[in-house]
Motif scaffolding. Structure first.
Motif, short mmCIF file in Angstrom:
data_model
loop_
_atom_site.label_atom_id
_atom_site.label_comp_id
_atom_site.label_asym_id
_atom_site.label_seq_id
_atom_site.Cartn_x
_atom_site.Cartn_y
_atom_site.Cartn_z
N GLN A 228 -12.81 -27.12 28.46
CA GLN A 228 -13.93 -26.98 27.52
C GLN A 228 -15.19 -26.75 28.33
O GLN A 228 -15.46 -27.47 29.29
N PRO A 235 -15.59 -20.27 24.20
CA PRO A 235 -14.34 -20.81 23.66
C PRO A 235 -13.51 -21.54 24.71
O PRO A 235 -13.56 -21.22 25.89
N ASP A 236 -12.76 -22.55 24.26
CA ASP A 236 -11.87 -23.29 25.15
C ASP A 236 -10.79 -22.37 25.70
O ASP A 236 -10.47 -21.32 25.12
N GLU A 250 -5.95 -18.20 25.02
CA GLU A 250 -7.28 -18.17 24.40
C GLU A 250 -7.24 -18.02 22.88
O GLU A 250 -8.28 -18.02 22.24
N ASP A 252 -7.17 -19.06 19.20
CA ASP A 252 -7.62 -20.28 18.52
C ASP A 252 -6.45 -21.10 18.00
O ASP A 252 -6.44 -22.33 18.12
#
Length: 287
Positions: A228, A235-236, A250, A252
């Motif tokens: 994070q 984005p994480d 990557e 979501d």
């Protein structure tokens, strides 16, 4: 993100901004490419952070999308920092491209959650433990000098946990089997366990042990790290490593599944104080 020396966080951020500017201008990639006089592939690679963008090209893009002056300096500054070399570049001759990419991402992360099923997290390894892990992984394919250089890299990475007023936060769930496996020698393991106890006292480090009695869990497929970043709009990224390559997740939906898996793991793991007791008992057993 495909395996290989991938984009830095800053390049990803800049690529996202450029993509948003095009979308706000109601242009397709094809339309933008035609008006810029570029190939569609070039526009696509820039927007997906596969390649960087030069200052003159960035200016052309900002002109096309009619970006006003107040926002331009920030985007140009972001483009410049995306090209800045990191300390790890000094070790480029002995680092795999995938590992260098991970170090770049790690350097920009603010919080890392990891499940470590096979070895102590690299950010928490002693130099002797790290040497044995690297030596075993290389299987005699490289000389001892290269092993030592990789250990130096690992030790340098650990400075992230002690930098300034805003150090990297690390939350690791360690499988109990890691504490029972003799890496190097009992003396190496005793020192490693004692080091873990010391690191567990840091306010930005959380260590939990997943006991052998916990049974099956959502991460039986193997270790993973969720990265994070400090900027809220970055984005994480989930990092997965195999023997010969690495993968950055990557999507979501996929990141949500790994986050959910980590939540299950930390719930099944021992609390921090009980985990310290287990680690202390391992240290005594190896002493």
């Amino acid at each position: 993100m495909a395996p290989g020396r991938g984009p830095t966080v800053r390049r990803r951020r800049l690529a996202g901004e450029i993509r948003k500017l095009r979308e706000r201008s109601a242009m397709t990639i094809e339309e933008a490419a035609e008006r810029l006089g570029w190939s569609i592939a070039k526009v696509s690679r820039i927007e997906t952070a596969r390649v960087g963008i030069t200052a003159p090209d960035l200016t052309r893009v900002l002109d096309l999308y009619e970006v006003e002056e107040p926002k331009r300096p920030a985007l140009h500054a972001l483009a410049r920092t995306a090209r800045v070399r990191g300390w790890w570049d000094a070790y480029a001759d002995s680092l795999r491209g995938e590992y260098a990419t991970y170090i770049e991402l790690e350097a920009d992360a603010g919080f890392i959650r990891s499940f470590d099923a096979l070895a102590v997290n690299g950010l928490l390894q002693t130099s002797d433990y790290a040497y044995e892990i690297v030596r075993a992984a290389l299987m005699g394919l490289l000389p001892p000098a290269d092993i030592q250089r990789r250990v130096e890299v690992r030790m340098t990475r650990q400075k992230l946990l002690a930098q300034g007023d805003d150090p990297l936060r690390l939350w690791t769930v360690i499988d109990q089997a890691v504490l029972n496996r003799v890496v190097g020698s009992p003396a190496v393991m005793a020192a490693q366990c004692k080091s873990l106890l010391g690191m567990a006292e840091l306010p930005n480090v959380t260590i939990q042990v997943l006991p052998a009695t916990s049974g099956a869990h959502p991460a039986t497929a193997g270790p993973f790290s969720i990265m994070q970043f400090r900027e809220p709009h970055d984005p994480d990224v989930v990092y997965l490593e195999s023997m010969t390559s690495s993968l950055y997740v990557e999507s979501d939906a996929e990141i949500y599944r790994y986050t959910l898996a980590f939540d299950h793991l930390r719930a099944a793991a021992l609390g921090t104080e009980e985990s310290k007791s287990v680690i202390a008992r391992s240290a005594e057993r190896f002493a």
